[in-house]
Structures are given as structure tokens and as C-alpha cells.
Design a protein around this motif. Structure first.
Motif, PDB file in Angstrom:
ATOM      1  N   LEU A  52       0.862  -1.204   0.027  1.00  0.00           N
ATOM      2  CA  LEU A  52       0.073  -0.166   0.104  1.00  0.00           C
ATOM      3  C   LEU A  52       0.919   1.341  -0.063  1.00  0.00           C
ATOM      4  O   LEU A  52       0.442   2.354  -0.360  1.00  0.00           O
ATOM      5  N   LEU A  80      -6.315  -3.285   0.914  1.00  0.00           N
ATOM      6  CA  LEU A  80      -6.590  -2.301   2.126  1.00  0.00           C
ATOM      7  C   LEU A  80      -7.510  -2.975   3.375  1.00  0.00           C
ATOM      8  O   LEU A  80      -7.120  -2.971   4.538  1.00  0.00           O
ATOM      9  N   TRP A 126       1.323   7.359   1.827  1.00  0.00           N
ATOM     10  CA  TRP A 126       0.525   6.222   1.306  1.00  0.00           C
ATOM     11  C   TRP A 126       0.426   6.590  -0.124  1.00  0.00           C
ATOM     12  O   TRP A 126      -0.441   7.029  -0.520  1.00  0.00           O
ATOM     13  N   PHE A 149     -10.291   4.146  -0.220  1.00  0.00           N
ATOM     14  CA  PHE A 149      -9.714   4.101   1.076  1.00  0.00           C
ATOM     15  C   PHE A 149     -10.945   4.478   2.052  1.00  0.00           C
ATOM     16  O   PHE A 149     -10.984   3.729   3.087  1.00  0.00           O
TER      17      PHE A 149
END
Length: 1445
Positions: free
Chosen positions: A1149, A1174, A1211, A1222
Motif C-alpha cells: 500500500l 487495504l 501512502w 480508502f
């Protein structure tokens, strides 16, 4: 009256001889008085009795009484008390009694009932039934104690006497005198004397005394007697039954009962089997609601029914030994006796669960709480069957639900079921209705783990029970087959086939039932029709032909279907006929000799006739003929046929194939064709003279010409369709394999021989062709590819290097032709390819027009168009986007134009199926282009190496096969509007193999797969080193990079799908799992000794982690993460790898992903992979709340003011385009983490409360950060996510968080106040979102509003309840909340006058610190909300803001 009633029930066992004497004396009347002698006793005893109305008799005659017994007792009492010698007279009376009963006969007479003495005129002076003399005297209180002593002293004299003939023994008569007395003067003394007697008496007398205790003793003595009986039980298990019988009838305190029950439970293991039902009955009927669960759990642990019943082998051996000793009757009785005892035990359980709801619930909980496979016992299954058989719906549903859950999780397995049916068949027979109902329910379950267990229950029920049950089982299975539900039909047919094989003679009796399925074939798939005819033909035409009475029906059905003009029914007829041929012409082994029994001439004639009939009926249709060849090939492959039948089928196949499809190579080909014919793809260049070729182009041209003429009268039998080319070759190849034992030397020329095609450069000129020419070219390409696929099927297992080279070249031909076909299809919209899987509907899966497909397939997962490759390219579409649902975050950038190509994914059903054996080609090495460039081409000729395009082609096919066979998909009912494509199309051969066969094949190929994986890793490592760590450097070839990326990803997917197979959790497959993990572990540390499964998983995990540095795309990184996660679960201790898995996912990630061309990865495929990755990271993170805060607080803040394409520094996968991905995952995982915070209990320690409060503080802070992000990212999808998960989080807080605040408020007031204040800011924002949704009238958002507002309202009242509980209710007040939009501006279109409502916790503190706290929990909203509030009396009639639509 009362006493008489009780006596009558107690004395119903009195002997009948006395009553008959009484009747005689009654009928004789006065005459009997004169004949019977007068009183023979003098003194006080005799005198008193005479005056009281009793006449003593001798000589066996019963004593007579002239008055009612109550009158008699009263007279005796008066005589004694009025005597001047009282109380001494009492002793004289007793002495007289003792002397009178010295004589045994007179004593027995006094123990038996008296008879009425009838006068001439008055027959009603005494009632018809009278007590014995001694019992009447016991009713006189003055005499009672002395008489009891006398009786108990007399009792030992008769202890060892047997009962009189047909009557009762004296000891039992003495004890009967003491039962049900109106009053016992000295009950304590009586109890102690009786217990003394028990300690010295023989077993029979002990039994009588103990069972009579409840009827003798008063309630005050019950506890003391129970303690003595309990201690007696510990010493002597022989008295188990009478003691427990007595204890059941005693009136005991709950504490004492619990103590006794515990003692009884401790002796359970030592109790005799025949006494066990009584013990279980006592335990279950002495249970209170509070201790039911504990008692049942203990009973379940100690009740080991497995030890109660001897296994069948031991029973048989014992009965043989006993029969030799001439004791056969006892052997059979003992064999059945143990089963009878178990039946009685289960009857006790059944009565307990039926009449006591607490017991049934306790059994459910007890079985539910067992969480290890080895801890489950036979009793669990038996009790579940019992619970299901009760009338209570609740118990039935609970038992069914629990059994399904246990089977689904693998805790109750087939081995336990088998043991239960094997050892307890007699017991199970009584539960047959429940077993049948549960089997039906389990088999209908959509869960793939549950349905096979239901099938096993059916199988065992058929094997273990009688003919009535056989009939019910077969009837039920036939119903399943006719239901039309895919998985249910498959399982039932599989089971019927198995039963016919195991129990042919029993199944033959119910052949008529099974024949009924023939009326329901319309809804069956081709594979199901195969199984159905296999089952019926085995029944009708098997070796012993027990079901021969349905042969005529089957012949009629098959002939009717074959003669049908409807293609669907003709297909059924062909499949059925070939399956019948398989059973009629099967190899028949002799029972005693090693050689086989030859087929009779009559049977051979029938087989020949049936085959001729099928051939004749399928000549008119190429599709039917092709299906016939395919079915015949399938029969040869899967069945052992008689040599005569085998020879008959194979004798003309080779000649027919040569005649129809093969031509000699000549100088030119005559005829007019759409394209100039040319000999192509010749691998035997040196044999140009006298060579052969497959005559494809001329055949196809002739076929098209005949279809255009459409003159059926001209159609001749010699006409050959190219549709039959591949099926006929498959039949030829299998006949040769069978005849020459896998040697294909006779036909190996067909592997390298060329085809009559045209120059493939014509694909470049598609635009200038007519529609007919385009269709012709596409059809030609399909036939060519299918021919090569069938050739690869045939020769893939050949060992010679030259043959392997040719197979490899044919694979290259296939991959190259597929790229040509992609381009040809792109220029031929609306083209329908030729059918190649002939057992399904030919109209299935009509392909979308190419224009629609082009729009879908323009972009691959990286946002870059796929380039049409040269000879070594292939179809790379399967690993890309398959059209799953995803949120679009932006409009994709326009792409550069390149040559169009259609994805072949939609055309898969028009390609011949590759056999599983083709995957063995994977064992050849990988040849990547970088190796080709650096080495001489001659090396390639000498070695058999697999190119990357061919590797992708094989891996895609392998992955599809694994997903079909090993991925458990729920069996769903057919939808009302049936979909056009059937998922099983193209897997006909694979369906013949079990999941275990496929898994075993994959495990065998794992070393080769690992080698390819390492080669991919090395390739990318080399590229990175050449490019100095940059992916898109000058040394990167974009096309090669894409091919190798596809290889990498497919290899990881194949390994993951294999190791994810649910079958590995079954105990029988543990060895295969160890072998699979051993391959991975062995790549890291070779030559180690045999390791445990956990160690193998550990080494496999470490091996796979080495690949993380070279993953070329996020999709590949996701596949690696999933594979690593699967391996950690297979090791049995997934928690040990959580940190490493989380670290791996986090690394991916926080990595920037770019394509070979230097662009950043984007698009739907990237977003889906990012979403899953994620989720994996947050699921495995040590602290989810901190991880969420880190991403939401740090990562998102870095892109708040960034440009559209700029990424977060910490990130790199997070930017404005991927924010929604996200956000959705963060909200979902936060809500999930909140649900997992343990609920607070009243007795929690202060430290525990602090810890939970801290967790909720973190969760609420994360929630606040995420909700506030809506102010910046206010797109509709983000609002949708926030409203959906915001409500769920609020509900979790109300359910789990508010009870914690209730108990923590006084100790941690500041923390609670701070938490509520933070939460209030979030809920206020939620309220603003509700207002925004209604103003914009967006239905996707307003759907969430009512539920959100309800939760907000609940929150207000819950906070008020918390304050009230802590005596702070005066700190709570409410007002009205203004409606605002997302930016906090007031919505002026609605009336909104009230002030902000608030909640405050403080006793004497000013209200200002928390004055804003509940502003968000608005009670304004709709009219319903106003009504609710007013009903609650919490609001005054202040103006209410109205935001209703």
C-alpha cells in the motif's frame, strides 16, 4: 375414605387366594359360621379382639371382622384406656399378640386382609374390603410403636424364605403393613430401624424396604433417609435402581438434591448397563432451570454410549464362541440387550426434553459449546435426532440449525455418522423419521459443505435399515432429482448411482420409483442426464439384471427421443443410448475365476443394433453426429467395455476418419473457394512428398455452399461437416489408446501434418471483405484452433522429445491464431461461432456484438490498451476486469489508438475443452524473451521449453478449471428468467473427475509452478537491476512486461485457488495438504525430515515472502497477499502470522505502482485490488483503530490541498481518485472494530472499564475524523458510504458503548464527557448530511435518512437514561436543532427557530462545557419524530424544525 383409597392402590398386589376364600365364606352364609372353629386364644389379646368385633381363625382361614375397621380401632383404644390396669394392660396385649403369632401360619394370616363377617339380616355392617389385623392394630396409636418393634423383630426370621406359591413373601407383607399409615408415632425411630435392617438384609429384601421408604416415612425424615440412601448407593451399585426409585419419590431440599445428583453422577461410570436408564432418568428429572446446562454437560461427558455397545466384529466373534459352548440364545439376548438399554436411555432423554423446555435448551447449548472434532460423540447425534423428533417447533429448528452449523464448520464429520449407524442401527431405526427429514433439509442446503453430509445420512439409512426405510429413502432421492435444483439433483443422482453399485439387489426392488425420473428430464443438464441413464442402465442391464423389468421402458424412451426432430430431445436420446450401451456391453468379471465372462451373442446383437440406431438417427444433423462421437469417446475413456464391443466400435473409425477428413498433398487443390487454399502449419517439412493434410478449407466451403442451397433432397450421406472433425479425432485417438495401451504410433502423423487453410495475412484486409467472407474466415479460425486443441489433448502425454516439441509448437500455433481471431472478430460484428460443445443448447451464450465488447475491452487493468502481439502472444483477458461492481472515481483519460481486439473470454464455450492431462506440459521450463535474445536460437530447438504466451494460455485454462472444480459455489435455485450461459459449458470432461482428483493433479504440478514463479521473480529482478530499480526504464519491453506480469499473477492465483480448496479441511485430505505445503517449504529448505503441518506452513510462508520485492503490479501484489494469508490459515495458527501479513500488505500500500510505460496504475481493476488489499491490511493489523487513525489522519491530510493527480507521501496509493476506495474500507473496518469491542459488564474491574473506555475514545475519535472528511470530499458516493456506515457505528455505540458509560460515569466523568462531546460533533455532521440529502432530493442518499435519524433520536434518550441512572437528570435538557447543509449554513427554506438542544453531565458544574453536546441528535425531523417526542413528554410545545419532504 382417604385411607381406603390409598390402601387400595398400595395393596393391589395382594394375593387372590384370600379374596376367593372371602367370597366363598360370603356365599356359604350361616353354614360357614358353624363349621369354622371358634376362637382358640384366651387372655387379654383374644378377649379385646372379640369384644372389638374380630374373630381369629386358624387352619388357613382368614380372620373375620364384623364391624368397620374404624369402629374396631376405636373399640380397642377404648378398652385399653378404660382398663384399670392401664398402661400395663398394653404390654399384656402385646405379649398376647406375640404369643399368637409365634405360629407362622397364624402370623401370615394376621398379615393378610380380614374378611367381612356377614349376618343374615345385615349385609352392610362391614365394607367389602378390610385391612389386615396387624395393620388395623397399627392404626391404634397406643399400640403402634410396640407392634412395629414386634414386626421388625420378626422380619429377620423370614429374610431367606422364598415367597409362597403364587403369593407374596412374609418380608414384603410385613413392609406393606407399614405403608401409608395415617400417623407414625415415632417416625425417626422407625426410619433408623428400617435402615439398620437394610444393612443386613439380602438384596431382595433391601430392594423392597428401599422402594417402600417414601410410602412409610413422613416428610420430616426424608432428608435424613436420603443421605443414608446416598451413602448406601456409593457402597453398593447393585441397589442403584431401588435407591434412585426411592430418591425420586422423596421430598428433598434443592441443596440436598444437588448434592445427591452430583454423587450419582460420579458413580455413573461404575453403574451396570441395564441400570443406566434409571440413573439417567433420575438425573434429568431432578434438574432445576438454573443448573440444567451444567448437569447436561456433565451427563454428556460421562455418558459414553460407544462403550455400551460392542462393535459388530466383537459381537459376531462372541456369539460364535458362545454358540460353540451351546449358549447361543444368551449371546443373542446380550447382543440385543445392550441396544435395548441404549434405547431406554434415549427414551429417558426424550421424555425429559419433551416435557421440560429447559432440558432441551440445555442439550442444545451443551452440544453447541463443544468446539473440537474429537470431543463430539455418538450421544450428540442421537440427541439432535431426538430433539428434532419432538413436537416443539423450536426444538426442531434449533436441532436442525445446530447440526448444519456443526457440519459446516467440520466439527461433526462423516466418521462419527458412520460409527453411529454402524453400532447403533437398532437405536437409530426409532429415529428414522427425523433422520429422513434432516437428510432432506441438509441435501437441499445451498452450502457445499452441508449437502454431502445429508447424502451420507441417506446412504447409511439405506444400508442400515429395513425395506420400509429403503422405500422411503429411494422415494425421497427421486423427489430431490425431480426438484430441478442443480446441486441437489447432482448429489441425489450421485447417491443413487452409488447405491446401485453397492446394493444392486435391494435397489432393484424400487426400479419403478426411479423410472419416474424419465418424465422430468427437461430440467436436467447434460451431465445430470448422463448420471441418470448410468444409474438406470446399471439397474436394468447390470451384470445380474435385477431391474430387468424396466428394460422395455428405457428402450421405448430412448427410441422416442432419438426419433424426435427437436435437437434437445435428440441429444437426450443420444446420451441415454450411449450410457445404455456402456452398461449392456460392460466387462463382466466372473465371480470366482480371474478371467472375464464373455458377452452373450444376444446382448452383443442388442448393443450393435442400438449403436446402429443412434448412428442412423444422427446422420441428418452434424451436431447430433458430433455429439454421438463425443459421447462414444467419453464412454471408451471412462468405462471398461467388453473386448467384442470395443473392437466393434474401433474397427471402422480409422478408415472413416481418413476417408472423410484427410487428403494427400498434391501440387494443387481444385475447386472454387472464398480464399485461395494453402497448406499451413506443417511440422514434417522433410516429408513433403507423399504427405497428408487435414482437408479443412474445402470441407468448410462445401458445408457453407450446401447450407446456402438448402435443398434437403440433395443432401447425401457422404456429406461431411467440419463440425465433426475434432469430435471424430477424439474418438479415433481414444480407440487407438485403448487398443494399443496408450501408444499412438498409428496416428502420430496427425500431430505434425498440415491443414488446408489460407494465408493468414488476409486478416489484415478484413475491412475490404464481404460479410460472408468475414464469417467464413472467423469460422475457419475457430475450426483450426479447435483442431489444434484436440491434437494437444491427444499427444500431450507422449514422452519423446520430438513429440513434445511438436506439442509445444501446436500450443504456439493456438496462441498465435487466437490473436488473429481477436482481430478478426473485432471486424465481424454479430458473428456467431460454430458450436463445439454439443451436449448443451446451441443458442446458449449468444455473444455480444463486437462494438459493445470493444467498448468494454479497450482498456486493460492498467489503463493502457492491449497491443496485438505477434506469434508468441495470447489471450490475456481472464486475469483482467471481469465486470465486477466497482465505484467509479473519475473519468478515465483518453487512450492512444491501437489495433482493436475482442476479448475471447465471451467465446470460451466455442473452444474445445482441454483435458486435465494437458497441464502436464507446464512441467517444461519457461523460456522468456530476454533469454532468447541472449542465447542462440538453436538451443531452443534442442530443448523443450515453454514460452511466456503459452504459459499464460495454459495457466488461464488451469485457473478456470480450478475455479470450476475446487471453488465451492453455493447451489442456488434456477432463476425465473434463466441466464443464457451455463457455467458448466466447456467442462464436460472435467465434470467426470472429483474435486480430489483435480486437487491431486495440482499438487503434482506444484514443483513446476514454483519453478515458473521463481523464473518470473528472477526475470523482474534482472529487469530492475538493469534499470537501476526503475520499472519503466529503457531495458523494459512493454509487451514482454505485460506477458510476464500475467504469468506472475496467474501462478499466484493458481496456487491460492489450490490451497483454498475446502476439501483440505477434511481429515482424509490432510496428507495431500501436507504434500502441497511440503513442496513450497522444500523450495526454501531442501532435504529436511518429515515436518509437522505447522512447520511446513511456516517454511512455506517464509518462501512466499521472498517474492514481495518483484511484484510488477498491485493485482499481483494482492494475489501474493491472499496466497500468504491462505497458507497461514492452513497451518492451523493464523494468528502467529498476522503481523507479517499486515506488514506485507502495508508495504504494497505504501508503494508507488507504475506500468511499463511509466504511467501510474489506475482504473477499476486497480481500485478493486486496492480495496481488497487495504481490507487485508486492516484485518491483520495489530491495532485497527490506530491504523485507521494513521491513514485518515496522516495520509488523507496530505492530499487535502494537493492537486488532482498528486499522491500522499506516506501512502502513495492514496490520491483523490482512490480516496473513495480508502474511505469505504476505513469506515467498514472501523465499524467492524467497534462491534468487536467487548461488552461491558456490571462486575468488570476498574482497569477493564478504563481499557474499554480508551478503546471507545479511539474509535469515536477515528469516526470524528472520517465524518469530518465529508466537508472536503462531498461527492455522492462518499456521502452514501458515510451515511451507511455512520448509522451502523452509531448502533454499535448504543448497544456496546452506552452500557460502558452507564457504569463508568461516576469514576471517569471527564473521560465520558470528552467522549460524548467528540461524538456529538460527528452526529451533528450526520444530521447536516441528512438535511443535504433531502434538499438535493437524491434518492440513493435519502434512503438512509430515516434509519439514521431514528438512531440519532435513540442516542438522545439513551444519554438521558445514562444521566438518570447516575442521578444527573437535571443536567439534561432538549431544544430544537436548526437544519443546515454540509458547510454548516442554515437551510432558510424551512422554519427553524429553536435553540440547539443539549445534554449535560455535571451535578453542580455550569452547563456551558457540554451545552452543545447533543445538538446533532435532533428531534426535529419528520412529523413522526414530533409525535414520538410529545408522547414521551420530553419536549415542550416549542416550534419544531420541519425538514420533511
Amino acid at each position: 375414605m382417604m385411607r381406603k383409597k390409598r390402601r387400595s392402590s398400595a395393596e393391589k398386589t395382594e394375593p387372590t387366594d384370600t379374596t376367593t376364600k372371602a367370597k366363598k365364606s360370603r356365599t356359604n352364609g350361616r353354614q360357614s359360621k358353624q363349621t369354622v372353629p371358634q376362637e382358640t386364644t384366651e387372655g387379654v389379646f383374644g378377649d379385646f379382639l372379640r369384644k372389638a368385633g374380630v374373630t381369629l381363625k386358624t387352619g388357613g382361614a382368614p380372620n373375620e371382622i364384623a364391624v368397620d375397621q374404624v369402629v374396631f380401632q376405636k373399640r380397642i383404644q377404648q378398652q385399653l384406656q378404660k382398663s384399670p390396669r392401664y398402661p400395663g394392660i398394653v404390654q399384656e396385649f402385646i405379649t398376647g399378640l406375640e404369643s399368637f403369632i409365634e405360629d407362622t401360619e397364624r402370623f401370615r394370616n394376621c398379615l393378610l386382609p380380614c374378611v367381612p363377617q356377614l349376618s343374615d339380616g345385615d349385609s352392610s355392617s362391614a365394607s367389602s374390603f378390610q385391612e389386615s389385623l396387624l395393620r388395623m392394630l397399627l392404626g391404634v396409636e397406643t399400640l403402634q410403636t410396640s407392634i412395629i418393634n414386634t414386626l421388625l423383630e420378626k422380619l429377620p426370621e423370614f429374610m431367606f424364605d422364598s415367597a409362597a406359591d403364587g403369593g407374596l413373601g412374609v418380608p414384603r407383607l410385613i413392609i406393606n403393613q407399614l405403608k401409608w399409615l395415617d400417623r407414625v408415632v415415632d417416625t425417626k425411630d422407625l426410619a433408623s430401624k428400617l435402615m439398620e435392617l437394610v444393612s443386613v438384609a439380602p438384596v431382595e429384601v433391601q430392594h423392597d424396604i428401599i422402594t417402600s421408604l417414601p410410602e412409610i416415612l413422613e416428610d420430616s425424615q426424608h432428608d435424613a433417609a436420603a443421605r443414608q440412601l446416598h451413602s448406601l448407593l456409593q457402597e453398593n451399585t447393585q441397589l442403584t435402581v431401588p435407591v434412585l426409585d426411592a430418591l425420586s419419590s422423596l421430598n428433598l431440599s434443592s441443596l440436598l438434591l444437588t448434592e445427591i445428583r452430583g454423587g450419582v453422577m460420579s458413580t455413573l461410570a461404575a453403574v451396570q448397563l441395564e441400570d443406566l436408564p434409571v440413573v439417567v432418568n433420575f438425573i434429568l428429572h431432578s434438574v432445576s432451570a438454573s443448573d440444567a446446562y451444567e448437569v447436561v454437560c456433565n451427563l454428556r461427558k460421562k455418558l459414553e454410549l460407544e462403550q455400551c455397545v460392542l462393535p459388530l466384529v466383537l459381537q459376531a466373534s462372541q456369539s460364535r464362541v458362545k454358540s460353540k459352548a451351546a449358549a447361543a440364545p444368551t449371546s443373542s439376548s446380550t447382543a440385543g440387550g445392550s441396544q435395548d438399554s441404549v434405547v431406554l436411555i434415549l427414551d429417558s432423554v426424550k421424555s425429559a426434553v419433551r416435557f421440560q423446555k429447559t432440558i432441551s435448551e440445555a442439550w442444545i447449548k451443551a452440544i453447541e459449546s463443544v468446539d473440537e472434532v474429537e470431543d463430539h460423540r455418538v450421544i450428540d447425534l442421537l440427541v439432535l435426532f431426538i430433539l428434532h423428533s419432538t413436537n416443539a417447533n423450536q426444538s426442531r429448528r434449533a436441532a436442525e440449525r445446530l447440526l448444519k452449523a456443526k457440519v459446516r464448520t467440520g466439527l461433526i464429520q462423516e466418521a462419527l455418522l458412520q460409527k453411529t449407524f454402524r453400532d447403533f442401527a437398532q437405536v437409530m431405526r426409532g429415529q428414522f423419521p427425523s433422520i429422513l427429514a434432516l437428510s432432506q433439509s441438509l441435501l437441499r442446503s445451498p452450502d457445499p459443505c452441508v449437502a454431502p453430509f445429508g447424502a451420507q445420512m441417506y446412504r447409511h439409512a439405506f444400508t442400515a435399515f429395513d425395506s420400509y426405510c429403503h422405500q422411503e429413502v429411494v422415494g425421497s432421492l427421486v423427489t430431490h432429482v425431480c426438484s430441478g435444483v442443480g446441486g441437489e439433483v447432482d448429489m441425489a443422482l450421485e447417491l443413487l448411482c452409488g447405491l446401485v453399485q453397492e446394493k444392486p439387489s435391494e435397489m432393484a426392488l424400487y426400479a419403478v420409483f426411479a423410472k419416474g425420473i424419465l418424465d422430468y428430464m427437461d430440467n436436467l443438464s447434460p451431465q445430470q442426464i448422463r448420471r441418470l441413464f448410468q444409474f438406470l442402465s446399471r439397474l436394468a442391464f447390470g451384470q445380474h439384471q435385477q431391474g430387468s423389468h424396466i428394460q422395455d421402458d428405457m428402450h421405448i424412451v430412448i427410441r422416442k427421443q432419438l426419433s424426435s426432430t427437436v435437437p434437445k430431445y435428440k441429444r437426450i436420446g443420444i446420451i441415454g443410448a450411449v450410457m445404455v450401451v456402456g452398461s449392456m456391453g460392460a466387462l463382466r468379471p466372473k465371480l470366482k475365476e480371474s478371467q472375464n465372462e464373455p458377452l452373450s451373442q444376444e446382448m452383443l446383437r442388442q448393443v450393435t443394433g442400438l449403436l446402429e440406431l443412434v448412428r442412423w438417427s444422427s446422420e441428418s444433423s452434424p451436431e447430433a453426429a458430433a455429439l454421438y462421437y463425443d459421447e462414444l469417446a467419453n464412454l471408451i475413456l471412462t468405462s471398461a467395455l467388453d473386448p467384442q464391443v470395443q473392437e466393434m466400435i474401433g474397427k471402422s473409425v480409422l478408415n472413416d476418419f481418413e476417408r472423410d477428413f484427410v487428403v494427400d498433398l498434391g501440387p494443387e487443390v481444385k475447386g472454387s473457394f472464398p480464399f485461395p487454399p494453402r497448406v499451413m502449419y506443417n511440422l514434417d517439412e522433410e516429408e513433403t512428398q507423399g504427405g497428408i493434410a487435414i482437408n479443412l478449407l474445402p470441407l468448410l466451403a462445401m458445408d457453407v455452399q450446401n447450407k446456402e442451397n438448402q435443398n434437403p433432397m440433395k443432401k447425401t450421406k457422404e456429406q461431411v461437416s467440419p463440425l465433426c472433425l475434432s469430435p471424430f479425432f477424439r474418438l479415433l485417438r481414444l480407440c487407438e489408446e485403448k487398443q494399443y495401451h496408450a501408444d499412438l504410433e498409428e496416428i502420430d502423423g496427425l500431430l505434425g501434418c498440415p491443414l488446408m487453410l489460407t494465408d493468414m495475412d488476409v486478416v489484415e484486409k478484413m475491412e475490404s471483405m464481404s460479410k460472408a467472407e468475414k464469417d467464413f474466415l472467423c469460422t475457419l479460425l475457430f475450426h483450426t484452433i479447435n483442431w489444434f486443441r484436440e491434437v494437444v489433448n491427444a499427444f500431450c502425454s507422449q514422452k519423446g522429445t520430438e513429440m513434445k516439441m511438436k506439442v509445444m509448437t501446436r500450443l504456439q500455433n493456438v496462441t498465435y491464431l487466437q490473436t488473429l481471431l481477436e482481430r478478426a472478430l473485432a471486424g465481424t460484428p454479430g458473428f456467431i461461432p460454430p458450436v463445439c460443445n454439443f451436449d448443451g443448447e446451441q443458442t446458449d451464450g449468444i455473444v455480444l456484438s463486437s462494438s459493445a465488447q470493444l467498448s468494454k475491452t479497450k482498456k486493460d487493468g492498467t489503463g493502457k490498451k492491449r497491443k496485438a502481439s505477434s506469434k508468441n502472444s495470447s489471450d490475456r483477458s481472464s486475469q483482467l476486469d471481469d465486470g465486477n461492481e466497482a465505484e467509479e472515481t473519475q473519468q478515465e483519460q483518453p487512450e492512444k489508438e491501437s489495433r482493436p481486439g475482442v476479448s475471447l473470454a465471451a467465446y470460451r464455450q466455442f473452444f474445445r475443452e482441454l483435458d486435465l492431462e494437458v497441464l502436464s506440459v507446464l512441467q517444461c521450463g519457461l523460456l522468456s524473451r530476454s533469454l532468447l535474445d541472449s542465447e542462440l536460437h538453436t538451443d531452443v530447438r534442442e530443448e523443450v521449453l515453454l514460452g511466456p504466451a503459452e504459459l499464460v494460455f495454459l495457466l488461464e485454462d488451469m485457473l478456470r478449471k480450478l475455479e470450476f472444480s475446487l471453488t465451492a459455489s453455493p447451489t442456488k435455485r434456477a432463476p425465473f428468467l434463466k441466464g443464457r450461459t451455463d457455467k458448466s459449458v466447456g467442462f464436460s470432461h472435467l465434470q467426470q473427475k472429483t474435486s480430489r482428483d483435480v486437487a491431486s493433479c495440482c499438487v503434482q504440478l506444484m514443483p513446476a509452478l514454483c519453478s515458473h514463479l521463481e523464473n518470473c521473480h528472477n526475470h523482474f529482478q534482472t529487469v530492475l537491476s538493469e534499470n537501476k530499480g526503475v520499472v519503466d526504464g529503457p531495458a523494459t519491453d512493454a509487451q514482454e512486461h505485460q506477458l510476464m506480469s500475467s504469468c506472475y499473477q496467474l501462478l499466484l492465483q493458481v496456487l491460492n485457488t489450490t490451497l483454498s480448496w475446502s476439501g483440505f479441511s477434511q481429515p482424509g485430505q490432510r496428507g495431500l495438504l501436507k504434500k502441497a505445503l511440503g513442496v513450497l517449504a522444500g523450495r526454501l529448505k531442501e532435504g529436511e525430515a518429515e515436518l509437522a503441518l505447522e512447520q511446513l506452513a511456516k517454511h512455506s510462508f517464509e518462501y512466499l515472502l521472498n517474492f514481495r520485492s518483484t511484484t510488477p503490479s498491485l493485482s499481483t501484489a494482492l494475489c501474493l497477499s491472499q496466497l500468504v494469508s491462505t497458507v497461514s490459515e492452513r497451518g492451523g495458527n493464523a494468528a502467529a502470522y498476522r503481523e507479517q501479513t499486515a506488514s506485507l500488505a502495508r508495504g504494497f500500500l505504501t508503494q508507488s505502482w507504475v506500468t511499463a510505460s511509466g504511467e501510474r496504475e489506475r482504473g477499476n481493476t486497480f481500485n478493486k485490488a486496492l480495496h481488497t488489499l487495504l481490507s487485508i491490511y486492516l484485518e491483520h493489523a495489530a491495532d485497527v483503530l490506530k491504523a485507521v487513525e494513521e491513514i485518515a489522519g496522516q495520509g488523507v491530510s496530505e492530499i487535502l490541498n494537493a492537486s488532482k493527480d498528486e499522491c500522499s507521501a506516506s501512502w502513495p496509493t492514496l490520491n483523490r481518485q482512490t480516496f473513495l476506495v480508502f474511505y469505504k474500507v476505513l469506515m467498514a473496518e472501523l465499524e467492524k472494530a467497534a462491534r468487536k469491542i467487548p461488552a461491558c459488564k456490571m462486575n468488570d474491574s476498574s482497569e477493564s472499564q478504563c481499557e474499554k473506555l480508551l478503546m471507545w475514545n479511539l474509535a469515536v475519535r477515528d469516526f470524528h475524523i472520517l465524518v469530518n472528511l465529508v466537508k472536503v470530499f462531498d461527492s455522492r458516493p462518499v456521502l452514501n458510504v458515510c451515511l451507511k456506515y455512520g448509522r451502523l457505528f452509531l448502533e454499535s455505540f448504543l448497544k456496546l458503548g452506552m452500557p460502558l458509560l452507564d457504569y463508568s460515569f461516576k469514576r471517569h466523568k471527564e473521560d465520558v464527557q470528552s467522549l460524548l462531546k467528540t461524538f456529538q460533533l460527528s452526529t451533528r455532521q450526520l444530521h447536516h448530511m441528512c438535511g443535504h440529502s433531502k434538499i438535493h432530493q437524491d434518492t440513493s442518499l435519502t434512503n438512509h435518512v430515516p434509519a439514521v435519524k431514528k438512531s440519532l433520536e435513540l442516542f438522545i434518550y439513551r444519554v438521558k437514561a445514562m444521566l438518570t441512572l447516575n442521578n444527573c437528570q437535571e443536567a439534561f435538557w432538549m431544544g430544537n436543532l436548526k437544519n443546515r447543509n454540509l458547510k454548516g449554513e442554515e437551510i432558510l427554506s424551512q422554519r427553524s427557530q429553536g435553540s440547539d438542544e443539549e445534554e449535560e453531565e455535571g451535578e453542580e458544574q455550569p452547563l456551558s462545557p457540554l451545552q452543545e453536546e447533543s445538538e446533532d441528535e435532533t428531534l426535529d425531523s419528520d412529523a413522526d419524530d414530533v409525535k414520538k417526542t410529545n408522547r414521551g413528554g420530553e419536549l415542550e410545545q416549542a416550534p419544531i424544525s420541519d425538514d420533511s419532504e
